[in-house]
Design an enzyme around this catalytic site. Structure first.
Site, short mmCIF file in Angstrom:
data_model
loop_
_atom_site.label_atom_id
_atom_site.label_comp_id
_atom_site.label_asym_id
_atom_site.label_seq_id
_atom_site.Cartn_x
_atom_site.Cartn_y
_atom_site.Cartn_z
N ASP A 207 7.60 68.75 124.40
CA ASP A 207 8.58 68.50 123.08
C ASP A 207 9.74 69.27 123.36
O ASP A 207 9.83 69.80 124.48
CB ASP A 207 7.56 69.07 121.92
CG ASP A 207 7.93 68.08 120.79
OD1 ASP A 207 9.43 67.96 120.44
OD2 ASP A 207 7.01 67.51 120.18
N HIS A 277 12.63 64.06 121.27
CA HIS A 277 11.67 65.03 121.58
C HIS A 277 11.52 65.52 123.13
O HIS A 277 10.61 65.90 123.66
CB HIS A 277 10.14 64.96 121.13
CG HIS A 277 10.16 64.76 119.47
ND1 HIS A 277 10.17 65.99 118.88
CD2 HIS A 277 9.91 63.86 118.70
CE1 HIS A 277 10.03 65.63 117.48
NE2 HIS A 277 9.85 64.28 117.47
N GLU A 341 10.72 59.91 116.09
CA GLU A 341 11.96 60.58 115.93
C GLU A 341 12.93 60.49 116.96
O GLU A 341 13.10 61.59 117.39
CB GLU A 341 11.46 62.04 115.25
CG GLU A 341 10.49 61.85 114.22
CD GLU A 341 9.98 63.20 113.89
OE1 GLU A 341 9.64 63.40 112.83
OE2 GLU A 341 9.68 64.18 114.82
N GLU A 491 3.89 74.13 114.98
CA GLU A 491 5.21 74.91 114.60
C GLU A 491 4.94 76.10 114.04
O GLU A 491 5.38 77.16 114.57
CB GLU A 491 5.95 73.98 113.50
CG GLU A 491 6.74 72.95 114.20
CD GLU A 491 6.23 71.43 114.02
OE1 GLU A 491 4.94 71.52 113.80
OE2 GLU A 491 6.66 70.41 114.00
C1 TNX Z 1 6.59 64.94 112.74
S1 TNX Z 1 4.14 63.06 113.74
C2 TNX Z 1 6.45 64.74 114.11
C3 TNX Z 1 6.31 66.12 114.77
C4 TNX Z 1 6.35 67.26 113.80
C5 TNX Z 1 5.49 66.86 112.60
C6 TNX Z 1 5.26 68.10 111.52
C7 TNX Z 1 5.27 62.84 114.63
C8 TNX Z 1 5.15 61.70 115.35
N1 TNX Z 1 6.40 63.56 114.88
O1 TNX Z 1 7.40 66.28 115.69
O2 TNX Z 1 5.54 68.08 114.48
O3 TNX Z 1 6.07 66.09 111.94
O4 TNX Z 1 4.15 67.87 110.81
#
Ligand code: TNX
Length: 549
Positions: A207, A277, A341, A491
Site C-alpha cells: 500500500d 495505493h 480508491e 492504520e
Molecule cells: C478504505 S476498503 C480502503 C483502505 C482503508 C480503509 C480504512 C478499501 C478497498 N480501501 O485503503 O484502509 O478504507 O477502513
C-alpha cells in the site's frame, strides 16, 4: 510460553496427586461456534478423553496425519497434555477401532468436503468427512466443546453431530502495510482463523505506506518501498512522529505463511493493490508515476493522488513482473489486484495518459469519464494477464465500473450494492461491506479508554445479524455470492495485541454467518455459547474485547 506453563502445571498436578486420575469435566456440544447444523444426543455412557486417548489416522493419509498432530498440539494448549497420534493398526477398521481413541477418516461421500460428521460413543470418537478439510473442522468443533481447563479428563455424551459451511469462501483480511506484524503474529492470526473455521487469509501486503513483500526483480521496493520516514500521530494528519518505520516479508517467509496456512486448510490470497495505493512503489521507482516524483513512502493515511501512470507502458511490465513473482509464491487460484480508491487527478493532467486514452478512442459517456475508462483498460489488461496464467482476479467493487472479464470476482466493500450489481451481471462476489464487517472499526459505541480504532462502528450483533446474500437476486444469482469476509485495516492498529482485540470475538459472529443459514440464528443463545469460547481465548492467551454490543 503459555503452552509450556500449561504442560508444566499438568505435570505438577500429576506429581502432586501421586499419579491419581485427573478430575473429570463435562464437554458441552452447545458451546460449538459455529453451531453444527445437527446435534443429536444419544443415550448411554460418555466417552472419556484423557492422557491415554490415542488419535488415529488412516495409514498412508499423510494429510490427516498432520491434522492429527496439529490437533494434538492445539489440545495440549487447552488441556495441558498431548495425545499420541498413530496410524490405525491394520487389524482395526474406523468403525471398530481400539477403545479410548479418536479416529479420523476421510471417506468420499456427497457431502461438502469441508463438512464433517462426528460420532461419539462410549468407546470412541469418529470424525468422518469427505475431504481432509472436513476432518480438520470436525476437530476444531471438538476443541470448542471441550472445557478450557488444564489438567482435566473430559466426558463427552454419546452423540452424532453434522455441519457443513454455507459459503465456500470464508475469509478474514490482514493489512500489513500500514503497520507490519511479525511472521509469528501472522501465524497466530492464521491460528485464530483456523479456530473459527475460516478458509481464506486475504493478505494486504502492499500500500502507499509500505511495500512488504520482497521482490527479486525490483530491489528498490525492498530497500526504499518498505521504509517510511515516520507516521502520523493518532488522528492528526498534519503530524509525523519522525520515527522510521519499516518491515518486509522475504519470499521465504511468505512461502512459510502459505505453508502454515495450508496445513490449517486456509488459502492465502495476496493483494497487490493497483493502480492506486502504490505510493511506496513510486518512491522506489518514481518513473512509474505521472509526475516522475520524487515521492515519499506515505506517512499519513487516506487516499493518495499519486498512482501508477496508466499512459506509461513500463507500468504494465512492472505489474506483470511483480505478479509473476507473486504467482510463484502463492499457488492460490485467486489473486487480489485491489483497484480501489484511484483518484484521476494526475491522469487528467498527464500527457502520456491522455495520449493513450486518445489512441484507445476512450470517450466520456454516462458510463464514466475518460480517466475512469482508462482505469478499466488497466484492470482488464491485468485481469487478462492473470487469466492467461490460469489465475482469477479479485478486485474491490470499483473495478466493476467500466467492465471486467467474465471470471473476475468483485469484493464488495462500499456497502452491499457492488456485490449485488456483480451478481446481477453474472459475476461472482465476496461480501465485506464496511458498515458491517470492518474489523478496524470500533465494536463499542463508547470509545473512551478503548484502543484507538478507525472511526466507524461495527458491533458484534450487527455482524451476527448480517445475511451476506443481498435481497432481490434470483437463486442462480444468489449462488454467485461466494462468501463473506471481515477486513482488518491497520492504520490505527500498531501492534498484534490490538489486532487480536479487534478480531475477537467478532470472528465468532463472522464464523456463524459463514457457516450457518440465517434461519438457524439465535443471538441470545449465541451470546451464551460465546462465554465458553471467551474462556478458550483466555486459555490460549488471546486478547479479546469483552464488551458486547
Ligand atoms: C478504505 S476498503 C480502503 C483502505 C482503508 C480503509 C480504512 C478499501 C478497498 N480501501 O485503503 O484502509 O478504507 O477502513
Amino acid at each position: 510460553m503459555i503452552k509450556k506453563l500449561l504442560l508444566a502445571s499438568a505435570w505438577l498436578c500429576t506429581l502432586v496427586s501421586g499419579c491419581k486420575q485427573m478430575p473429570i469435566e463435562k464437554a458441552n456440544y452447545d458451546w460449538a461456534i459455529p453451531l453444527p447444523q445437527f446435534i443429536g444426543i444419544d443415550k448411554g455412557n460418555p466417552f472419556i478423553l484423557n492422557e491415554q486417548t490415542t488419535l488415529y489416522y488412516l495409514l498412508d493419509d499423510s494429510v490427516t496425519q498432520r491434522t492429527a498432530q496439529i490437533f494434538s498440539q492445539q489440545l495440549a494448549s487447552q488441556l495441558g497434555y498431548q495425545l499420541v497420534t498413530l496410524p490405525l493398526p491394520a487389524q482395526y477398521t474406523p468403525e471398530e477401532a481400539p477403545l479410548n481413541s479418536i479416529v479420523l477418516q476421510v471417506k468420499k461421500s456427497s457431502n461438502k468436503p469441508e463438512g464433517y460428521n462426528v460420532f461419539v460413543t462410549e468407546n470412541n470418537i469418529r470424525v468422518v468427512a469427505s475431504g481432509p478439510a472436513g476432518v480438520f473442522h470436525g476437530l476444531q468443533m471438538l476443541r470448542k466443546v471441550i472445557p478450557a481447563t488444564a489438567g482435566v479428563q473430559v466426558s463427552l455424551e454419546p452423540a452424532a453431530l453434522y455441519a457443513e459451511p454455507r459459503f465456500d469462501y470464508r475469509g478474514a483480511h490482514l493489512d500489513v502495510s500500514r503497520h507490519c506484524f511479525p511472521l509469528d503474529s501472522v501465524k497466530a492470526y492464521i491460528d485464530m482463523l483456523a479456530l473459527h473455521d475460516m478458509n481464506v487469509l486475504h493478505w494486504h501486503i502492499t500500500d502507499d505506506q509500505g511495500w512488504r513483500l520482497e521482490m527479486k526483480q525490483y530491489p528498490e521496493l525492498n530497500a526504499k518501498g518498505s521504509v517510511r520516514k515516520g507516521t502520523m500521530i493518532k488522528r492528526d494528519f498534519s503530524s509525523c512522529d519522525s520515527v522510521p518505520y519499516s518491515g518486509i516479508f522475504t519470499q521465504a517467509e511468505a512461502r512459510e505463511v502459505v505453508r502454515y496456512a495450508a496445513e490449517r486448510f486456509i488459502t492465502v490470497i495476496p493483494e497487490i493493490d493497483m493502480p492506486g495505493h502504490m505510493q511506496a512503489a513510486l518512491c522506489a521507482y518514481p518513473e512509474l508515476g505521472c509526475t516522475g516524483g520524487p515521492y515519499d513512502v506515505w506517512t499519513i493515511w487516506g487516499v493518495s493522488d499519486d498512482v501508477l501512470c496508466a499512459g506509461n507502458p513500463q507500468i504494465y511490465t512492472f505489474c506483470t513482473n511483480v505478479l509473476n513473482e507473486v504467482m510463484d509464491i502463492f499457488p492460490c487460484e485467486y489473486i487480489h489486484i485491489g483497484g480501489d480508491e484511484c483518484p484521476k487527478t494526475r491522469w487528467h493532467n498527464c500527457p502520456k495518459c491522455q495520449a493513450l486514452a486518445k489512441q484507445l478512442g476512450l470517450k466520456a459517456d454516462q458510463q464514466g469519464t475518460v480517466e475512469e475508462k482508462l482505469q478499466s483498460y488497466f484492470t482488464q489488461r491485468i485481469d487478462g494477464y492473470l487469466k492467461e496464467h490460469g489465475r482469477t482476479a479479485i478486485g474491490w467493487d470499483e473495478i466493476l465500473e467500466g467492465g471486467i472479464s467474465d471470471n473476475a470476482i468483485i469484493m464488495s466493500w462500499r456497502g452491499t450494492e457492488g456485490g449485488k450489481q456483480a451478481a446481477l451481471q453474472g459475476h461472482r462476489a465476496i461480501m465485506s461491506p464496511a458498515s458491517v464487517l470492518y474489523l478496524n472499526f470500533y465494536q463499542t459505541r463508547d470509545t473512551v479508554g478503548r484502543p484507538l480504532a478507525f472511526d466507524g462502528y461495527c458491533p458484534l450483533s450487527r455482524i451476527y445479524a448480517y445475511d451476506p446474500v443481498p435481497e432481490g437476486l434470483t437463486p442462480q444469482q444468489q449462488s454467485l455470492i461466494m462468501g463473506v469476509q471481515g477486513n482488518m485495516w491497520s492504520e490505527y492498529i500498531h501492534d498484534f495485541n490490538t489486532v487480536q482485540y479487534q478480531l475477537l470475538p467478532r470472528a465468532a459472529a463472522l464464523a456463524e454467518i459463514q457457516w450457518n443459514p440465517i434461519e438457524n440464528k439465535d443471538y441470545d443463545a449465541f451470546l451464551i455459547r460465546l462465554e465458553h469460547l471467551k474462556q478458550l481465548y483466555g486459555q490460549l492467551g488471546y486478547r479479546y474485547c469483552d464488551e458486547i454490543e
